[in-house]
Structure formats: C-alpha cells, structure tokens
Design an enzyme around this catalytic site. Structure first.
Site, PDB file in Angstrom:
ATOM      1  CG  ASP A  47      84.780  23.632  42.193  1.00 56.51           C
ATOM      2  OD1 ASP A  47      84.233  24.339  43.054  1.00 56.51           O
ATOM      3  OD2 ASP A  47      84.418  23.592  41.001  1.00 56.51           O
ATOM      4  CG  ASP A  75      80.763  15.109  38.792  1.00 57.17           C
ATOM      5  OD1 ASP A  75      79.805  15.289  39.576  1.00 57.17           O
ATOM      6  OD2 ASP A  75      80.603  15.002  37.557  1.00 57.17           O
ATOM      7  CB  VAL A  76      79.261  15.610  44.571  1.00 56.85           C
ATOM      8  CG1 VAL A  76      80.348  16.412  45.277  1.00 56.85           C
ATOM      9  CG2 VAL A  76      78.232  16.519  43.900  1.00 56.85           C
ATOM     10  CG  ASN A 102      79.398  24.978  49.224  1.00 60.58           C
ATOM     11  OD1 ASN A 102      78.490  25.660  49.666  1.00 60.58           O
ATOM     12  ND2 ASN A 102      80.135  25.353  48.188  1.00 60.58           N
ATOM     13  CE1 TYR A 167      70.133  24.861  44.472  1.00 62.19           C
ATOM     14  CE2 TYR A 167      68.779  26.641  45.331  1.00 62.19           C
ATOM     15  CZ  TYR A 167      69.995  25.982  45.263  1.00 62.19           C
ATOM     16  OH  TYR A 167      71.054  26.432  46.014  1.00 62.19           O
ATOM     17  CE  LYS A 171      70.894  23.938  47.897  1.00 61.16           C
ATOM     18  NZ  LYS A 171      72.241  23.562  48.385  1.00 61.16           N
ATOM     19  CB  ALA A 200      75.876  34.055  50.028  1.00 60.34           C
TER      20      ALA A 200
END
Length: 259
Positions: A47, A75-76, A102, A167, A171, A200
């Site tokens: 994370d 950090d992706v 994720n 977003y 996605k 979720a």
C-alpha cells in the site's frame, strides 16, 4: 437484505504465494489478503499508506503467523517500487503464484471542469499502475511456466456515471488490458482475469462518498444492498484458484449492473 454468513476457508490457495496491492485497511484489498491467508496462501501486502499497512500486516501476522505474511510500501505509479515489490516476493517466499492488482484511485469531477492533473492522476494509478503490476508479475510468471493475475476493474467501466469520466475510462482500460494481456500470457501458462465490482462498502468509502450517492448505488443492485468487501474477495480467490483453470481474459461482474 443482509449479507450471507462468512464462508470458511477450504485450502483453495494452499502453498501459493500471493502479492496484493492497496491491501491496507478494510476495503477489497484487505479482505482479499485475509481471504487468501484463510485459503492457505502466503501473502505479500502493499500500500502507499505506511502506517495503515504496518498495522494491517501486524494484525495478519498475529493471526496467521509471521512466516506467511510480508509487507512493503509500494506506489504503483513508480516503476522502481513495483519492481522492488515483486523482488521481495521472490526473496521472502521464493516464488510468485498470484498477483492481485487492486490499486485504484477515484474522484468526482465533470469533464468540462476537470484538470489535466485530475485526469492524469486517476489514469496513472488505476490503469497505468495495473499495467505496471501486470507486466512485472507476467515477466516472473512466464519464466516459471505458470501463474494467475487478477485485476480489479469496476462496473463503471461498462456503464456511465456523471463526474466519473476519468475513472470510467481507467476501469474500461483495465478490462481491455486484461483481455489483451491474457492472450499473450496463455502460451506461458499464465491466466489473467478481472473482477468488476460495484459498491463494496468500507469505512474509507463512507468518508469520501456522499450518502446520497451511496444510497443510489445501493438501490441499483438487484439484492437491494451493497457488497461486503469479502464477497468480492471470494470471487478474486476463485479466479486465483484452480477452480477457474479454464478461464482467462474474462471480466467477472460482482454486481447486478453488468449492461
């Protein structure tokens, strides 16, 4: 409607090594880490939030044992950090079997008012970050002749929602990335699929999303309730397990809102 009882583990990922991004806290990533451990895996959680990551890892270590849990800040959006994450999986556990990508970043802004920075930041974390992690995992997995990658998409990649053009585009890109990469990975024995959840619920989401929007999204669901993060995690585990051995290039909706 109330959610069903929590399902106990059945050893679906016994002796597998799983790397999960954005896994600190009570969201889908954290639920997936716990679910994988319950299914017998060793897990490397990552994370960007160092304090929450340390707390989450400590809790998992206490419950499942330090020999099965590792953690690293990642950090992706930074390639060097992604490389270091996967290198740690090999160093600590000696192998990589499953990568759960994720990490994602949302936000709300009408396109006419959106800045380049808002657009780029969401795309860099959500789409480019998923690409970096998929690429890093695939480079390892194709060398050992197998593995599974599960990406986190969203029903918003299929349907429209005001204020979500960045977003939704990210996605939808994750979905396309999943399908294309799966074709390239198949010859190496690697499967790549994605989950596509809607709502979720977890504490952080409540803090950053209006009550009105949460209620609207809940009403759209056929079951009249939001998903528990562990319900999405269950589908991720299924895709990571041998029970989905003939599935690749698929985007599995965890919602009734598939168009």
């Amino acid at each position: 409607m109330t959610p069903p009882p929590y399902v106990p583990g059945h050893g679906l990922l016994r002796d597998r090594v799983v790397v999960i991004t954005a896994a600190a806290g009570a969201g889908i990533g954290g639920a997936t880490a716990r679910r994988c451990l319950e299914e017998g895996a060793a897990v490397l959680v990552s994370d960007t939030h160092e304090r929450r990551l340390a707390a989450s890892a400590a809790e998992l270590e206490k419950e499942f044992g330090a020999d099965r849990v590792a953690a690293r800040v990642c950090d992706v959006t930074v390639e060097e950090q992604v490389q270091a994450l996967y290198a740690l999986a090999l160093e600590r556990f000696g192998r990589l079997d499953v990568a759960v990508n994720n990490a994602g970043l949302g936000g709300t802004a009408d396109l006419a008012d959106m800045t380049d920075e808002q657009w780029t930041r969401v795309l860099d974390v959500t789409l480019n970050g998923t690409m970096r992690c998929t690429r890093a995992a695939l480079r390892i997995m194709r060398g050992r002749g197998g593995g599974v990658i599960v990406n986190n998409a969203s029903v918003i990649g299929w349907r429209a929602q005001r204020g979500q053009s960045h977003y939704a585009a990210a996605k939808a890109g994750v979905m396309a990335l999943t399908r294309c990469a799966a074709l390239e990975a198949a010859e190496h024995g690697v499967r790549i699929n994605a989950v596509s959840p809607s709502l979720a619920m977890h504490p952080h989401l409540v803090k950053v999303t209006s009550r009105e929007l949460l209620e609207e999204l809940t009403r759209r669901e056929a079951q009249g309730r939001y998903a528990e993060p562990w319900e999405v995690a269950n589908v991720i585990v299924f895709l990571a397990s041998d029970y989905s051995s003939y599935m690749t290039g698929e985007v599995v909706s965890v919602s009734s809102q598939h168009p």
